[in-house]
Design a protein around this motif. Structure first.
Motif, PDB file in Angstrom:
ATOM      1  N   SER A   1       1.966  13.041  15.496  1.00  0.00           N
ATOM      2  CA  SER A   1       3.048  12.125  15.134  1.00  0.00           C
ATOM      3  C   SER A   1       2.682  11.465  13.809  1.00  0.00           C
ATOM      4  O   SER A   1       1.517  11.458  13.403  1.00  0.00           O
ATOM      5  CB  SER A   1       3.247  11.060  16.220  1.00  0.00           C
ATOM      6  N   THR A   2       3.680  10.927  13.105  1.00  0.00           N
ATOM      7  CA  THR A   2       3.428  10.315  11.801  1.00  0.00           C
ATOM      8  C   THR A   2       4.112   8.966  11.673  1.00  0.00           C
ATOM      9  O   THR A   2       5.045   8.650  12.415  1.00  0.00           O
ATOM     10  CB  THR A   2       3.928  11.215  10.641  1.00  0.00           C
ATOM     11  N   ARG A   3       3.631   8.197  10.694  1.00  0.00           N
ATOM     12  CA  ARG A   3       4.285   6.951  10.264  1.00  0.00           C
ATOM     13  C   ARG A   3       4.498   7.027   8.760  1.00  0.00           C
ATOM     14  O   ARG A   3       3.599   7.422   8.013  1.00  0.00           O
ATOM     15  CB  ARG A   3       3.418   5.728  10.580  1.00  0.00           C
ATOM     16  N   THR A   4       5.677   6.660   8.312  1.00  0.00           N
ATOM     17  CA  THR A   4       5.981   6.649   6.885  1.00  0.00           C
ATOM     18  C   THR A   4       5.327   5.444   6.228  1.00  0.00           C
ATOM     19  O   THR A   4       5.328   4.346   6.776  1.00  0.00           O
ATOM     20  CB  THR A   4       7.502   6.619   6.669  1.00  0.00           C
ATOM     21  N   ALA A   5       4.764   5.664   5.047  1.00  0.00           N
ATOM     22  CA  ALA A   5       4.048   4.585   4.361  1.00  0.00           C
ATOM     23  C   ALA A   5       4.076   4.816   2.858  1.00  0.00           C
ATOM     24  O   ALA A   5       4.390   5.906   2.373  1.00  0.00           O
ATOM     25  CB  ALA A   5       2.594   4.531   4.841  1.00  0.00           C
ATOM     26  N   THR A   6       3.747   3.754   2.135  1.00  0.00           N
ATOM     27  CA  THR A   6       3.459   3.858   0.709  1.00  0.00           C
ATOM     28  C   THR A   6       1.945   3.852   0.554  1.00  0.00           C
ATOM     29  O   THR A   6       1.278   2.891   0.953  1.00  0.00           O
ATOM     30  CB  THR A   6       4.071   2.693  -0.080  1.00  0.00           C
ATOM     31  N   VAL A   7       1.398   4.932   0.011  1.00  0.00           N
ATOM     32  CA  VAL A   7      -0.047   5.093  -0.111  1.00  0.00           C
ATOM     33  C   VAL A   7      -0.451   4.970  -1.572  1.00  0.00           C
ATOM     34  O   VAL A   7       0.220   5.489  -2.468  1.00  0.00           O
ATOM     35  CB  VAL A   7      -0.493   6.457   0.455  1.00  0.00           C
ATOM     36  N   ASP A   8      -1.555   4.272  -1.798  1.00  0.00           N
ATOM     37  CA  ASP A   8      -2.136   4.193  -3.134  1.00  0.00           C
ATOM     38  C   ASP A   8      -3.650   4.304  -3.009  1.00  0.00           C
ATOM     39  O   ASP A   8      -4.200   4.209  -1.895  1.00  0.00           O
ATOM     40  CB  ASP A   8      -1.742   2.891  -3.831  1.00  0.00           C
TER      41      ASP A   8
END
Length: 343
Positions: A281-288
């Motif tokens: 399963s996944t979670r949407t995120a902003t990655v930096d």
């Protein structure tokens, strides 16, 4: 059919991932490119060619790209993967040779020729992928799906206290790659397999024994903590023998770092995600990615709550099923070994 573009730094868990993907009839290797990381560039390419041939996939184009990361010196990890990258395993020299094309050109030309058809799997530092995006900024839109093994969010790093190996080797490339996906539709965002879930994929001696049984080996393949370090397999099945020798080294490494006699096979999990065979399963995120701080270099940060105010650029794996993953690995790779090397 899953048509794959791969970028690897073959290593032990990359080798297991290649064996697993080769065991799936519905997977086509469009091309495999090599990035230095677990070993130097030439050794990675040779390991990749040899592994593909061992697994019955000769003739796949293997190309090399950048010899060093974008902005920092190259580091490799012989203490983790052995001096040649495959632990105690010594594979037969490959009959194939490295492609004359640059890895970034391979990616760009393939994606342009087959828009919306190719799944990308990167189990290495993101150097070649970043260079490909520089050459073709539309690459994230041209690929059908992207799976990245890398990063560590709410989990201890495996290279520094906060950084995972692939991202730490080339943090600037990782930062560029994640920035390139910002604002794309959710189904085009990369699926990120970070240490938060890949370290749940713990391979143990019992899995090797079951793999040898699935391959039809006449003698049990026993890799045990009480055995001498460096003991070599005598299995009559070449694929089982080489995987056993590679994984024994990985078990020994993890034990040296007080993690138990086991191996975190990160890249196999990412391969199963790319192939669509493993549960997750996944979670949407902003990655930096941190690239300035000496203390935190290579640290990945995920904003799940939109506190930065930036659009999402990743789908971070938040759950998986290790038991299902190993059942699938043993069944499929065991069948491949039996098929290729029947007595």
């Amino acid at each position: 059919m899953t048509r794959l573009l791969l970028d690897v730094d073959t290593g032990i868990d990359d080798a297991l991932a290649l064996a697993y993907l080769a065991s799936l009839p519905e997977v086509e290797f469009v091309a495999v490119t090599a990035t230095p990381g677990n070993a130097g560039l030439r050794q990675v390419a040779l390991n990749t060619l040899a592994m593909l041939e061992l697994c019955g996939r000769p003739g796949v184009e293997v190309a090399v790209g950048a010899e060093v990361p974008l902005s920092v010196p190259l580091v490799t990890t012989p203490e983790t993967h052995g001096p040649q990258g495959l632990g105690h395993a010594v594979l037969p020299p490959p009959s194939g040779s490295v492609s004359a094309r640059h890895a970034a050109d391979v990616w760009v030309e393939a994606a342009r020729a087959h828009p919306g058809e190719l799944t990308a799997l990167i189990t290495a530092p993101l150097t070649n992928f970043a260079l490909a995006i520089r050459r073709e900024p539309r690459l994230p839109e041209l690929l059908k799906r992207v799976v990245i093994m890398g990063g560590s969010f709410y989990h201890q790093g495996n290279t520094t206290p906060t950084a995972e190996w692939n991202t730490h080797v080339d943090p600037h490339a990782a930062k560029e790659v994640y920035a390139a996906f910002r604002g794309l539709p959710e189904d085009r965002l990369p699926i990120v397999c970070s240490l938060d879930t890949t370290e749940r994929i713990e391979m143990r001696p019992e899995h090797i024994r079951l793999l040898s049984a699935a391959a039809g080996c006449a003698v049990e393949e026993l890799v045990l903590p009480e055995q001498p370090e460096g003991l070599r397999s005598t299995s009559e099945n070449p694929l089982v023998r080489h995987l056993s020798d590679a994984l024994r080294f990985y078990f020994e490494f993890h034990r040296h770092y007080d993690q138990g006699y086991l191996a975190h096979v990160h890249d196999f999990f990412a391969a199963g995600v790319a192939a669509g065979t493993l549960e997750y399963s996944t979670r949407t995120a902003t990655v930096d990615v941190e690239v300035e701080s000496t203390l935190l270099m290579g640290t990945t940060v995920a904003d799940y709550r939109k506190l930065w105010g930036h659009p999402p650029n990743a789908r971070v794996v938040s759950g998986n099923n290790p038991e299902q993953a190993f059942q699938e690995l043993i069944r499929s790779v065991g069948a491949l070994a039996a098929r290729l090397y029947e007595r």
